[in-house]
Design an enzyme around this catalytic site. Sequence first.
Site, PDB file in Angstrom:
ATOM      1  N   ASP A  12       0.872  -1.184   0.000  1.00 18.79           N
ATOM      2  CA  ASP A  12       0.000   0.000   0.000  1.00 18.79           C
ATOM      3  C   ASP A  12       0.907   1.232   0.000  1.00 18.79           C
ATOM      4  O   ASP A  12       2.108   1.135   0.298  1.00 18.79           O
ATOM      5  CB  ASP A  12      -0.851  -0.046   1.282  1.00 18.79           C
ATOM      6  CG  ASP A  12      -1.522   1.270   1.582  1.00 18.79           C
ATOM      7  OD1 ASP A  12      -2.234   1.774   0.688  1.00 18.79           O
ATOM      8  OD2 ASP A  12      -1.324   1.813   2.687  1.00 18.79           O
ATOM      9  N   ASP A  14      -0.271   5.176   0.866  1.00 20.74           N
ATOM     10  CA  ASP A  14      -0.539   6.203   1.887  1.00 20.74           C
ATOM     11  C   ASP A  14      -0.674   5.581   3.277  1.00 20.74           C
ATOM     12  O   ASP A  14      -1.539   4.756   3.499  1.00 20.74           O
ATOM     13  CB  ASP A  14      -1.810   6.972   1.514  1.00 20.74           C
ATOM     14  CG  ASP A  14      -1.627   7.721   0.199  1.00 20.74           C
ATOM     15  OD1 ASP A  14      -2.410   7.475  -0.731  1.00 20.74           O
ATOM     16  OD2 ASP A  14      -0.666   8.505   0.077  1.00 20.74           O
TER      17      ASP A  14
END
Length: 252
Positions: A12, A14
């Site tokens: 991922d 953010d």
Amino acid sequence: MASPALEALLFDVDGTLAETERDGHRIAFNEAFREAGLDWDWSVEQYGKLLSTTGGKERIHRFVFENNINLASENDLERAVADLHASKTRHYMALVKGTGIPLRPGVVRLVREARGAGLRLAIVTTTTPANVDALMQNSELADYKDLFEVIAAGDIVPNKKPAGDIYQFAMDKMNLQASQCLAIEDSEPGLASARDAGIRSVLITLSDYTLEHNFKEASRVVKSLGDAASDMHIDVDALTKMHTEAWSSTDA
Ligand code: XBP
Ligand code: MG
């Protein structure tokens, strides 16, 4: 039956690769609102609540709806939000290229170690692709396109996290099964998205806004990947063990 071998790490962005939300995206949203002559100003706390809606455009739509704001006529609302979001993306990219947002502890170490160990890598994120490029180009992983085979980001799929679409998209592109992949995430929607795509081994690195999230379904929860110097750090060996356990336990 032997546990499936770990072939790929799906990262991922953010909150996981970098702490981008509070001092990055949130600032960019407020700069775009100001530029548009709007008196909206998302505080740290207010943005934390809005983050439960993934996707910047979706977040603006939610804010407009929840506050009964007449941003534009029904027919023009989609366009108005898209324009506002495009401005926000410009501000975010300028912010990242200017002051820069550092990658979190242990990210560079683990990425390079994983590549050295022959693991395949992908980025799997809700954020806009241009944001990923700006962040990575201005980091110690500027060669990220040589390291990550797939950059699965933003509107490339119809349903954003917590739906599993973006993880499924990345696995399809890499011709991998969920049993061959381990996801590294920071949030409840991210964990739900990986699980929805059938991924059972999910490492959570807690981030500013996700300390109170429910990570019951995660394989492990840590404060960060940690640098090798620190006593607790996540390496390829730890991830391989996590993956084996996730796929050997019957109640996974
Ligand atoms: C986090 C998100 C994104 C960002 C903002 O993505 O939900 O919407 O908050 O980026 P992830 P955009 O944790 O999956 O990396 O404004 O470009 O959506
Ligand atoms: Mg995240």
